[in-house]
Design an enzyme around this catalytic site. Structure first.
Site, PDB file in Angstrom:
ATOM      1  CB  SER A 154     -87.660 -75.594  99.607  1.00 17.67           C
ATOM      2  OG  SER A 154     -88.235 -74.813 100.628  1.00 17.67           O
ATOM      3  CG  ASP A 333     -94.018 -72.176  95.599  1.00 20.08           C
ATOM      4  OD1 ASP A 333     -94.535 -71.841  96.677  1.00 20.08           O
ATOM      5  OD2 ASP A 333     -92.810 -72.469  95.482  1.00 20.08           O
ATOM      6  CG  HIS A 366     -92.932 -74.601  98.618  1.00 22.95           C
ATOM      7  ND1 HIS A 366     -92.039 -73.834  97.914  1.00 22.95           N
ATOM      8  CD2 HIS A 366     -92.216 -75.210  99.610  1.00 22.95           C
ATOM      9  CE1 HIS A 366     -90.829 -73.949  98.445  1.00 22.95           C
ATOM     10  NE2 HIS A 366     -90.908 -74.782  99.470  1.00 22.95           N
TER      11      HIS A 366
END
Length: 411
Positions: A154, A333, A366
């Site tokens: 991320s 995700d 995610h």
């Protein structure tokens, strides 16, 4: 799986001061920057086994092991430790809280030397490359000149990508997981709503809600906990997949057989989100949330294609050779979908970089990058093994050719 790295301690180093200030991308200067960090494993004599872990939005320096008296390990404990993908029997792993953070590194809650009070929103705006600059300053203090790899998911993956482009030749490998090279309008919109939740909290006080902000007050001011909890609830929805939410919660009622038909918490998913929000305010700072989400909004390293091509070419011509990339996404995700990862891989390949791209199957959305998914772990471990073998061969070749200085630079 091994027992991990055991008991660990977060340490702090001063990496910038009046004599060596940090000049940010905005032009602002910070004359006192402390960094909280942890290390796992032992640095090799040639320094060639160092791996830097870049954390995501809500992470911190405590990536693995246990703090004294704690019941839960660091946030990425399943991937760091003896025999794990980031194998501390062979690797020296470093993780640091980012600049602007709230867990020991200088940020909005830190004291501004010029006023003697917390910065609040007077803390300068940040860019991803500013976070990287502080990581590099920490490594200099630790005696690490070049990394075997930088690894991050991320926002952490964004840092890895920026690092590889801004400082060609410093990374043998870059592992970019569940990240984006350019946030979509939808992503920016989610973050905008989360920030509004914080700033509209009556206790936000323009960012000056720290006790040290009003030392003359009889008691500490209230914090914008309601706004921060709501921001976390909004964000957390985007970190999960619809399938994972269906499996965890479905439409199950919380603590009752029948719906109560009111506006209190009724469904299990509501209770879960409320818990996530409350636990978050106990460990995070609202201003840091504002700054880190804005850092992500403005991230766009591929805007200058010529710059990217020059960076890749410079890395290839460096003593250590080209930075090799592993770009990973997860099929569930939807916050940073496979399309985001594929764009990163395509941009890097277009500039001539060696890139391995894989979409992995996982149900967790995610947040999949935080889970011990076997194929995911095998992929990361295999990539790092290849890097270690290649780096060792390059060092041996350089030494055999009498290139002692070059071998040290590549380590």
């Amino acid at each position: 799986m091994s027992d991990g790295v055991g008991q660990v301690e977060t340490k702090t180093l001063l990496v910038h001061d009046e004599e060596r200030p940090l000049v940010l991308e905005s032009g602002a200067r910070l004359t006192h920057v402390e960094v909280a960090y942890e290390t796992y494993g032992t640095l090799a004599p040639d320094g060639g086994n160092a791996v830097f872990v870049c954390h995501a939005l809500s992470g911190d320096a405590h990536a693995a092991g246990y703090h004294e008296g704690a019941r839960r390990p660091g946030w990425w404990d399943n991937i760091i430790g003896p025999g794990r993908p980031l194998d501390t029997d062979r690797l020296f792993v470093v993780c640091a809280n980012v600049l602007g953070g709230c867990k020991g590194t200088t940020g909005p809650g830190s004291i501004d030397p010029s006023t003697g009070r917390p910065y609040g929103l007077r803390f300068p705006q940040l860019a991803v490359r500013d976070l990287v600059a502080v990581h590099r300053a920490l490594l200099r203090e630790l005696g690490v000149r070049r990394l075997l790899a930088a690894v991050g998911g991320s926002l952490g993956g964004m840092q890895v990508l920026q690092w590889s482009l801004d400082h060609p030749g410093e990374l043998a490998g870059a592992v970019i997981v569940a990240a984006s090279g350019r946030l979509s309008a939808q992503n920016i919109a989610f973050s905008a709503v989360a920030r509004e939740a914080i700033m509209r909290d009556p206790d936000f006080a323009g960012g000056d809600y720290y006790a040290a902000s009003v030392p003359e007050a009889a008691e500490a001011p209230a914090r914008p906990d309601r706004g921060l909890a709501l921001a976390r609830m909004i964000g957390h929805i985007t970190y999960l997949s619809e399938e994972s939410m269906r499996q965890k919660f479905g439409r199950r009622i919380q603590d009752a057989v029948e719906p109560r038909y009111g506006f209190d918490v009724d469904f299990e998913v509501e209770s879960y989100l409320a818990h996530q929000g409350q636990s978050f305010v106990e460990r995070f700072d609202a201003n840091t949330y504002l700054y880190m989400t804005r850092v992500m909004d403005y991230f766009d390293p591929f805007a200058d294609a010529a710059y990217v091509q020059r960076s890749v070419a410079e890395a290839a011509a460096s003593p250590g050779g080209a930075t090799r990339y592993l770009v990973l996404s997860f099929d569930s995700d939807w916050r940073f979908s496979t399309e985001h990862a594929r764009e990163i891989a395509d941009e890097l390949r277009g500039a001539g970089a060696p890139v391995t791209f894989r979409e992995l199957s996982a149900p967790h959305g995610h947040d999949s990058f935080l889970f011990p998914i076997p194929e995911y772990h095998r992929t990361v471990a295999g990539f790092l093994d290849q890097l270690a073998g290649g780096a060792g061969a390059r060092r041996a070749a350089a030494a055999g050719a009498g290139a002692g200085t070059g071998a040290a630079d590549a380590a």
